[in-house]
Scaffold this motif. Structure first.
Motif, PDB file in Angstrom:
ATOM      1  N   GLN A 903       0.828  -1.218   0.000  1.00  0.00           N
ATOM      2  CA  GLN A 903       0.000   0.000   0.000  1.00  0.00           C
ATOM      3  C   GLN A 903       0.858   1.263   0.000  1.00  0.00           C
ATOM      4  OE1 GLN A 903      -2.161   0.000   3.681  1.00  0.00           O
ATOM      5  NE2 GLN A 903      -0.336  -0.042   4.949  1.00  0.00           N
ATOM      6  N   LYS A 904       0.355   2.290  -0.705  1.00  0.00           N
ATOM      7  CA  LYS A 904       1.049   3.579  -0.757  1.00  0.00           C
ATOM      8  C   LYS A 904       0.010   4.699  -0.703  1.00  0.00           C
ATOM      9  CE  LYS A 904       5.412   2.318  -1.401  1.00  0.00           C
ATOM     10  NZ  LYS A 904       5.272   0.904  -1.531  1.00  0.00           N
ATOM     11  N   ILE A 905       0.468   5.843  -0.259  1.00  0.00           N
ATOM     12  CA  ILE A 905      -0.450   6.988  -0.212  1.00  0.00           C
ATOM     13  C   ILE A 905      -0.605   7.583  -1.616  1.00  0.00           C
ATOM     14  CG2 ILE A 905       1.370   8.672   0.370  1.00  0.00           C
ATOM     15  CD1 ILE A 905      -0.771  10.064   2.142  1.00  0.00           C
ATOM     16  N   VAL A 906      -1.858   7.901  -1.975  1.00  0.00           N
ATOM     17  CA  VAL A 906      -2.154   8.549  -3.262  1.00  0.00           C
ATOM     18  C   VAL A 906      -3.209   9.626  -3.032  1.00  0.00           C
ATOM     19  CG1 VAL A 906      -1.642   6.532  -4.701  1.00  0.00           C
ATOM     20  CG2 VAL A 906      -3.946   6.831  -3.757  1.00  0.00           C
ATOM     21  N   GLY A 907      -3.459  10.407  -4.059  1.00  0.00           N
ATOM     22  CA  GLY A 907      -4.557  11.365  -4.031  1.00  0.00           C
ATOM     23  C   GLY A 907      -5.702  10.861  -4.890  1.00  0.00           C
ATOM     24  N   LEU A 908      -6.913  11.286  -4.565  1.00  0.00           N
ATOM     25  CA  LEU A 908      -8.078  10.912  -5.377  1.00  0.00           C
ATOM     26  C   LEU A 908      -8.881  12.167  -5.689  1.00  0.00           C
ATOM     27  CD1 LEU A 908      -9.618   7.871  -3.405  1.00  0.00           C
ATOM     28  CD2 LEU A 908      -8.047   7.750  -5.353  1.00  0.00           C
ATOM     29  N   ILE A 909      -9.322  12.255  -6.953  1.00  0.00           N
ATOM     30  CA  ILE A 909     -10.309  13.305  -7.257  1.00  0.00           C
ATOM     31  C   ILE A 909     -11.491  12.666  -7.961  1.00  0.00           C
ATOM     32  CG2 ILE A 909      -8.884  15.416  -7.313  1.00  0.00           C
ATOM     33  CD1 ILE A 909      -8.543  14.921 -10.323  1.00  0.00           C
ATOM     34  N   PRO A 910     -12.704  13.158  -7.668  1.00  0.00           N
ATOM     35  CA  PRO A 910     -13.867  12.575  -8.352  1.00  0.00           C
ATOM     36  C   PRO A 910     -13.861  12.980  -9.834  1.00  0.00           C
ATOM     37  CG  PRO A 910     -14.542  14.430  -6.995  1.00  0.00           C
ATOM     38  CD  PRO A 910     -13.070  14.250  -6.763  1.00  0.00           C
ATOM     39  N   ILE A 911     -14.288  12.055 -10.673  1.00  0.00           N
ATOM     40  CA  ILE A 911     -14.324  12.324 -12.119  1.00  0.00           C
ATOM     41  C   ILE A 911     -15.218  13.532 -12.407  1.00  0.00           C
ATOM     42  CG2 ILE A 911     -14.986  11.346 -14.368  1.00  0.00           C
ATOM     43  CD1 ILE A 911     -12.530   9.987 -13.095  1.00  0.00           C
ATOM     44  N   ASP A 912     -16.324  13.640 -11.671  1.00  0.00           N
ATOM     45  CA  ASP A 912     -17.247  14.765 -11.940  1.00  0.00           C
ATOM     46  C   ASP A 912     -16.793  16.063 -11.277  1.00  0.00           C
ATOM     47  OD1 ASP A 912     -17.788  14.447  -9.243  1.00  0.00           O
ATOM     48  OD2 ASP A 912     -19.899  13.874  -9.504  1.00  0.00           O
ATOM     49  N   ARG A 913     -15.699  16.002 -10.525  1.00  0.00           N
ATOM     50  CA  ARG A 913     -15.133  17.183  -9.858  1.00  0.00           C
ATOM     51  C   ARG A 913     -16.135  17.846  -8.898  1.00  0.00           C
ATOM     52  NH1 ARG A 913     -11.434  15.108 -12.178  1.00  0.00           N
ATOM     53  NH2 ARG A 913      -9.747  16.126 -13.333  1.00  0.00           N
ATOM     54  N   LYS A 914     -17.167  17.121  -8.500  1.00  0.00           N
ATOM     55  CA  LYS A 914     -18.203  17.726  -7.638  1.00  0.00           C
ATOM     56  C   LYS A 914     -18.474  16.890  -6.389  1.00  0.00           C
ATOM     57  CE  LYS A 914     -21.716  18.405 -10.492  1.00  0.00           C
ATOM     58  NZ  LYS A 914     -21.788  18.556 -11.949  1.00  0.00           N
ATOM     59  N   SER A 915     -18.498  15.564  -6.571  1.00  0.00           N
ATOM     60  CA  SER A 915     -18.959  14.717  -5.465  1.00  0.00           C
ATOM     61  C   SER A 915     -17.863  14.526  -4.423  1.00  0.00           C
ATOM     62  CB  SER A 915     -19.354  13.336  -5.997  1.00  0.00           C
ATOM     63  OG  SER A 915     -20.235  13.489  -7.080  1.00  0.00           O
ATOM     64  N   SER A 916     -18.176  14.883  -3.189  1.00  0.00           N
ATOM     65  CA  SER A 916     -17.231  14.675  -2.098  1.00  0.00           C
ATOM     66  C   SER A 916     -17.132  13.178  -1.795  1.00  0.00           C
ATOM     67  CB  SER A 916     -17.694  15.413  -0.838  1.00  0.00           C
ATOM     68  OG  SER A 916     -17.482  16.783  -1.023  1.00  0.00           O
ATOM     69  N   ILE A 917     -15.930  12.730  -1.526  1.00  0.00           N
ATOM     70  CA  ILE A 917     -15.706  11.301  -1.294  1.00  0.00           C
ATOM     71  C   ILE A 917     -15.727  11.058   0.209  1.00  0.00           C
ATOM     72  CG2 ILE A 917     -14.139   9.377  -1.734  1.00  0.00           C
ATOM     73  CD1 ILE A 917     -12.814  11.294  -3.884  1.00  0.00           C
ATOM     74  N   PRO A 918     -16.645  10.237   0.705  1.00  0.00           N
ATOM     75  CA  PRO A 918     -16.702  10.040   2.161  1.00  0.00           C
ATOM     76  C   PRO A 918     -15.427   9.377   2.680  1.00  0.00           C
ATOM     77  CG  PRO A 918     -18.661   9.149   1.079  1.00  0.00           C
ATOM     78  CD  PRO A 918     -17.692   9.494  -0.001  1.00  0.00           C
ATOM     79  N   GLU A 919     -14.938   9.871   3.817  1.00  0.00           N
ATOM     80  CA  GLU A 919     -13.792   9.232   4.451  1.00  0.00           C
ATOM     81  C   GLU A 919     -14.188   7.820   4.859  1.00  0.00           C
ATOM     82  OE1 GLU A 919     -12.842  12.016   7.548  1.00  0.00           O
ATOM     83  OE2 GLU A 919     -11.676  13.290   6.190  1.00  0.00           O
ATOM     84  N   GLY A 920     -13.276   6.919   4.716  1.00  0.00           N
ATOM     85  CA  GLY A 920     -13.574   5.520   5.046  1.00  0.00           C
ATOM     86  C   GLY A 920     -14.095   4.721   3.862  1.00  0.00           C
ATOM     87  N   SER A 921     -14.318   5.372   2.722  1.00  0.00           N
ATOM     88  CA  SER A 921     -14.781   4.633   1.537  1.00  0.00           C
ATOM     89  C   SER A 921     -13.749   3.584   1.129  1.00  0.00           C
ATOM     90  CB  SER A 921     -14.969   5.593   0.357  1.00  0.00           C
ATOM     91  OG  SER A 921     -15.994   6.507   0.608  1.00  0.00           O
ATOM     92  N   HIS A 922     -14.238   2.515   0.548  1.00  0.00           N
ATOM     93  CA  HIS A 922     -13.346   1.483   0.012  1.00  0.00           C
ATOM     94  C   HIS A 922     -13.107   1.750  -1.468  1.00  0.00           C
ATOM     95  CE1 HIS A 922     -14.131  -1.765   3.254  1.00  0.00           C
ATOM     96  NE2 HIS A 922     -13.987  -0.560   3.764  1.00  0.00           N
ATOM     97  N   ILE A 923     -11.875   1.477  -1.910  1.00  0.00           N
ATOM     98  CA  ILE A 923     -11.585   1.658  -3.324  1.00  0.00           C
ATOM     99  C   ILE A 923     -11.703   0.299  -4.011  1.00  0.00           C
ATOM    100  CG2 ILE A 923      -9.865   2.419  -5.007  1.00  0.00           C
ATOM    101  CD1 ILE A 923      -8.672   4.071  -2.597  1.00  0.00           C
ATOM    102  N   VAL A 924     -12.581   0.239  -5.009  1.00  0.00           N
ATOM    103  CA  VAL A 924     -12.782  -1.023  -5.731  1.00  0.00           C
ATOM    104  C   VAL A 924     -12.698  -0.767  -7.228  1.00  0.00           C
ATOM    105  CG1 VAL A 924     -14.222  -2.025  -3.919  1.00  0.00           C
ATOM    106  CG2 VAL A 924     -15.306  -0.744  -5.770  1.00  0.00           C
ATOM    107  N   GLN A 925     -12.418  -1.861  -7.948  1.00  0.00           N
ATOM    108  CA  GLN A 925     -12.327  -1.767  -9.405  1.00  0.00           C
ATOM    109  C   GLN A 925     -13.717  -1.653  -9.996  1.00  0.00           C
ATOM    110  OE1 GLN A 925      -9.022  -2.538 -11.221  1.00  0.00           O
ATOM    111  NE2 GLN A 925     -10.234  -1.234 -12.560  1.00  0.00           N
TER     112      GLN A 925
END
Lengths: 998, 89
Positions: A903-925
């Protein structure tokens, strides 16, 4: 307003003071000194509740703590308290008591239909009945059981009363003020020991109040009074009534529950309602007495059936008759005293004695008084539904398994006695393994594990002479060892009646074709047949039988049922009782209120509140606070109708564009001094510290020995051998302990001292492109240029006449400084900053803006340093020295820490540039994949990037660096959100870090 | 609640202390080579004895000293306490 069952003279109540109360809405009265139970019985009321399972009518059975039935909902002083023991609660003016577990009323209870369906409610019926269909459990069975079960109703109102905790230390704690307890306390007090004598009841004396005895020519009651009066006058003695020692814990700590003021009509607002005492006693005398054992017979739970000693106590203490046509049903001599007491009050009892005709002092006395005694007799079944009306009695055959003659006789109460059971609860809790004493058919204490000694009836001695002797001897010997003083006390002359042997018989057989319920445990409706079923179904261990049948559970903890249960099991199993063993005794001995357990630790007093010196300013300026451990930190400063989101955006934007100040007092600060300080830091931190010059700060990373990041912060070299370390707010205490551990245990040769200075310094961060201009106005005489005070520089200077420390460090990623002044000057500093900063557009910012600023810079904090990450996971491997050794270094070589896909630290931005990403969300394919959907990482921190005006998050992701540019879904089942995201660098703003150096 | 004798402050309630694990574990020396096995034993491997156990406690709400306590893990009996520089046999 006459009380049909009140005697004219007898009793210790105050007949000059009437007290009115209500029971189920009916207005009644009693006297001062009555319990709810004695007052109701005086008024001829016996039906007080319905049983737990079958809703059978129930009345009083005991006169104190042993009571299994009479639990009432009681309202007084604005409380509504469930499950109050009517036999213990003292009457107070205006009290209102109501029956529990019945609807619509105790007289007509719909639930009583269970009594007629009892074949459907055998032992273990919960387990058997509610198993299918499975889907019925949540919607139908569970709500039904919840409604049907339970006793009273807990109040949902806030408890306005005051409760206290008290810590006390003594040489000798005596639990119980019966004859043996009084003797022990007296002897120890005379030896000069610090003594606490605790009595559960309002009156001292125990059985001395009810037994017909004399000591040194005084009545038992008068002797008790004389001893108590003397004890009270001694400065080394604390005497407490209404105080139940309910738990025996490690290292001779006992816990006592004192009912301080429920019985008082008026009290000061500072008087607690109840008090919990933690008592550390060098020695403990357990003089807890004994509880009378019942005999089991048909419908033995009918109102009007009492323990015989309870009936005697009602007469002698409260001046109340439990009935006017009593049957006394006994297997021993002690019940004869009850019979004689009835006789003395002109009531004619009939004694049914299971033993064959024989003679003893008490039997002879009863005979001489003309009392009707029937030997080899017992009660088969009590008749009457809401009150005993008559009893079917039988003459037992020689083997006591059938009857030679059966008849029905009228009666209005049955007083039953199956001999005595020592109260060994506290001894057992102390770790004492009990032993079975054949002579009394009960368990008594055996070898001690702690400093406890049981005396008197609690130790199985049922004569007054023996109890007093034990008490005086043990009280004297135990205390003499502590005080090294021994005062001779002559043991007083005693006059008491001698008891003959009891009959080992506790369960009446039933005649053919008769099948009334014979209850063993009243509180849980456990009958003889339930225990038979449990054994038939294969339960052998007494602990299993207890749990399957619920025998001995709930508020009375089987005080009157345990031994009869054991006896039944052993009879069926053809074992002897000690082979069956007993169930475990656990604290508390009696129910205590939650309020008492909690004490003063409620609301504001739940934990200390830590406030910074600038707290008042924050309050005045509409700060909305957030808890950071015990600290209160401003989360944001609300302007007008701003939301948290709007305010934090405004504050963060202002830092990026102008300048802002933030209260950073809560950061942990540790002063480190000594000639080996540099060497110590070099071992504690992952990076190199030997060459840090005086007047410079450095960012440091600390690991645990297992290689996981523990904390981060800056440390500044104040002078040659003096460093100032900062830690995160959350880890401040842990880091200090960590440093102390290494200095005291691992490297004691290092000459270094550490001390927390968190509370000594007030801190404020000044951050933003205009911070240097602002600083120059704050320090007009100081050169604050980039050359004179570069990034990671440090200076000491006067802040408007106040000594201060200036650190050029930055958490926000902007050009920034941190100023520390002594705590007393914190407010002065803050107000000056607000005043001077005006022209630069300075605004205060809270933790929410602070988070935003650090997240978009990719600076890690608690959510990333979560106890699972190593330095390379969070892009801090640059700080890990390859050359030197440090805490945790050896662990970093572990295989799993070095695989490429870690695991490594990365940044995430929503594709729509609007929707806030809840903390604790899981990243899935694939957001629609079948469960379990492989998890690639999680979102650790989220913010609205004020620099780029869109949401941005930090995430810890498998093989993170190679995922940059790819698209995934961040799913939060908790928030029911799934957001398509793109992986980018964790450094979203100013990746080269130019601003902090500008 | 245990009653622990701090060698510096005397008998104090357990409330004032925090537990610190096995006191007989010795950290490998700093700046010295250590085998993976020894290191793993030091970081992870702990005995969980029933009976006498020498352990560390810190008098966190008192003098802040780390101390050694010899305690029976089954009965909580405390046989001896000592400064960390002292031996418990």
């Amino acid at each position: 307003m006459s009380q049909p069952f009140r005697l004219n003279k007898e009793g210790l109540i105050n007949r000059n003071k009437k007290i009115s109360f209500t029971f189920n809405g009916k207005k009644l009265f009693g006297y001062e000194g009555d319990t709810i139970a004695s007052a109701l019985i005086a008024n001829g009321i016996h039906l007080v509740g319905r049983s737990f399972k079958y809703h059978r009518p129930r009345g009083f059975f005991g006169a104190g703590v042993e009571e299994p039935n009479a639990k009432l909902q009681v309202e007084f002083n604005g409380h509504s308290e469930p499950n109050v023991n009517a036999t213990e609660m003292e009457l107070v003016e205006g009290l209102s008591a109501t029956s529990q577990n019945c609807w619509p009323s105790v007289n007509f209870d719909v639930g009583a239909i269970n009594n007629f369906l009892k074949m459907f409610f055998p032992a273990g019926f919960y387990y058997k009945t509610f198993m299918w269909p499975k889907s019925f459990w949540y919607k139908i069975y569970e709500p039904f059981i919840r409604k049907a079960a339970g006793l009273g109703v807990a109040s949902i109102e806030k408890d306005k009363e005051r409760y206290e905790h008290k810590f006390e230390y003594c040489d000798l704690l005596v639990t119980g003020s019966g004859p043996s307890g009084l003797a022990s306390a007296y002897a120890a007090a005379k030896n000069g020991a610090k003594v606490i004598l605790a009595e559960d009841k309002p009156r001292f004396g125990g059985t001395l109040l009810t037994d017909d005895v004399s000591i040194d020519n005084l009545s038992g009651k008068d002797w008790a009074e004389k001893i108590i009066t003397e004890l009270k006058s001694m400065p080394n003695v604390t005497v407490k009534n209404r105080s139940q020692v309910f738990g025996y814990y490690d290292h001779n700590m006992l816990v006592m529950f004192e009912r301080v003021s429920d019985h008082l009509e008026t009290k000061s607002k500072f008087t607690p309602r109840q008090r919990l005492w933690y008592i550390r006693a060098k020695e403990t005398i357990l003089s807890t007495g004994s509880i009378e054992r019942p005999i089991v017979f048909g419908n033995n739970d009918t109102p009007g059936i009492f323990l015989s000693a309870a009936a005697k106590e009602y007469m002698k203490v409260y001046g109340v008759l439990v009935g006017k046509k009593p049957l006394i049903f006994t297997n021993n001599d002690s019940a004869y005293e009850t019979a004689l007491e009835f006789k003395k009050n002109n009531v004619e009892p009939i004694i049914l004695d299971t033993r064959e005709e024989h003679s003893s002092e008490l039997i002879d006395e009863a005979k001489s008084k003309g009392i009707d005694i029937r030997f080899s007799h017992g009660v088969i079944v009590a008749n009457g539904y809401k009150k005993v009306k008559s009893a079917k009695i039988g003459k037992l055959n020689k083997d006591k398994n059938s009857f030679e003659k059966i008849e029905t006789i009228e009666c209005d109460c049955i007083c039953v006695s199956g001999f005595w059971t020592p109260s060994v609860h506290l001894a057992s809790q102390s770790g004492n393994k009990l032993k079975y004493e054949e002579k009394i058919d009960a368990f008594i204490p055996d070898k001690k594990k702690q400093h406890e000694t049981s005396v008197g009836a609690a130790n199985g001695s049922f004569t007054l002479e023996e109890s007093l002797k034990h008490g005086f001897e043990n009280g004297s010997n135990l205390s003499a060892k502590i005080t090294e003083t021994k005062t001779e006390i002559s043991i007083p002359n005693v006059n008491e009646k001698k008891y003959g042997a009891h009959d080992k018989f506790w369960c009446m057989p039933l005649p053919k074709n008769e099948n009334p319920k014979r209850f063993v445990d009243f509180q849980n409706d456990v009958s003889v047949s339930d225990i038979e079923i449990a054994l038939r179904e294969g339960y052998r261990s007494i602990e299993h039988v207890k749990r399957y049948t619920t025998l001995g559970m709930a508020t009375d903890q089987g005080r009157t049922s345990n031994l009869n249960g054991l006896q039944l099991v052993s009879n069926i199993e053809n074992k002897i009782v000690p082979e069956v063993g007993h169930t475990t005794f656990r604290p508390p001995f009696t129910p205590i209120t939650i309020g008492t357990i909690v004490g003063r630790e409620v609301g504001m007093e739940y934990m200390p509140t830590r406030k910074t010196p600038m707290h008042e300013w924050h309050e005045k300026n509409n700060a909305v606070f957030v808890d950071a451990g015990a600290w209160k930190r401003p989360r944001y400063y609300k302007q007008g109708s701003e939301t948290l989101f709007e305010a934090s955006k405004r504050e963060a934007k202002n830092v990026r564009e102008n300048v802002g100040i933030c209260d950073v007092t809560t950061l942990g600060k540790i002063d480190i001094k000594g000639p080996d300080a540099a060497e110590f830091l070099n071992r504690v931190y992952t990076n190199a510290w030997m060459k840090l010059p005086v007047g410079k700060a450095r960012y440091g990373l600390m690991l645990r020995e297992d290689g996981i990041v523990m904390d981060d912060g800056t440390t500044t070299r104040i002078s040659e051998n003096h460093y100032h370390m900062t830690t995160t707010t959350a880890q401040a205490a842990n880091v200090l302990s960590h440093l102390e551990y290494y200095l005291q245990i691992v490297w004691p040769e290092l000459n270094v001292n550490v001390v927390s200075t968190t509370e000594q310094w007030a801190g404020a961060a000044i951050a933003g492109p205009k911070s240097r201009e602002m600083l120059s106005k704050l320090y007009p005489d100081l050169d604050v240029s980039n050359e004179a005070l570069p990034f990671m520089g440090y200076k000491e200077a006067e802040f408007f006449g106040v000594p201060s420390r200036i650190f050029r460090i930055s958490f926000s990623g902007e050009l920034a400084y941190e100023i520390n002044v002594k705590s007393d000057h914190g407010m002065f500093m803050w107000e000056k900053m607000m005043e001077v900063g005006k022209e630069f557009g300075n605004q205060p910012y809270g933790t929410e803006a602070l988070s935003t600023l650090r997240i978009e810079m990719g600076h890690v904090a608690g959510p990333e340093l979560d106890g699972r990450t190593i330095p390379s996971d969070v892009s801090l491997n640059g700080l890990v020295s390859k050359k030197k050794d440090f805490i945790g270094k050896n662990s970093l070589g572990r295989e799993a820490f070095n695989v490429e896909s870690r695991q490594k630290i990365v940044g995430l931005i929503p594709i729509d540039r609007k929707s806030s990403i809840p903390e604790g969300s899981h990243i899935v394919q694939d957001q629609n994949a079948k469960l379990p959907n492989p998890k690639l990482g999680h979102v650790s921190s989220s913010c609205w990037s004020v620099e780029n005006n869109n949401p941005f998050s930090l995430a810890i992701m498998k093989d993170g660096k190679n995922m940059i540019g790819k698209k995934f879904f961040a799913v939060s089942p908790l928030k029911n959100k799934s957001i398509e995201v793109e992986v980018i660098s964790s450094h979203y703003v100013d990746p080269e870090g130019k601003r902090v150096r500008s | 609640m245990l009653y622990i004798k701090c060698p510096y402050c005397g008998l104090r309630a357990q409330k004032e202390f925090s537990y610190g694990g096995d006191a007989t574990v010795k950290r490998p020396n700093i700046n010295e080579e250590v085998s993976s096995e020894d290191w793993d034993n030091f970081v992870y491997m702990r005995k969980s004895p029933r009976g006498k156990h020498i352990e560390l406690w810190q008098h966190i709400a008192g003098c802040r000293q780390w101390i050694k306590v010899q305690r029976d893990t089954a009965t909580h009996e405390i046989f001896q306490t000592a400064k960390v520089t002292e031996e418990i046999r």
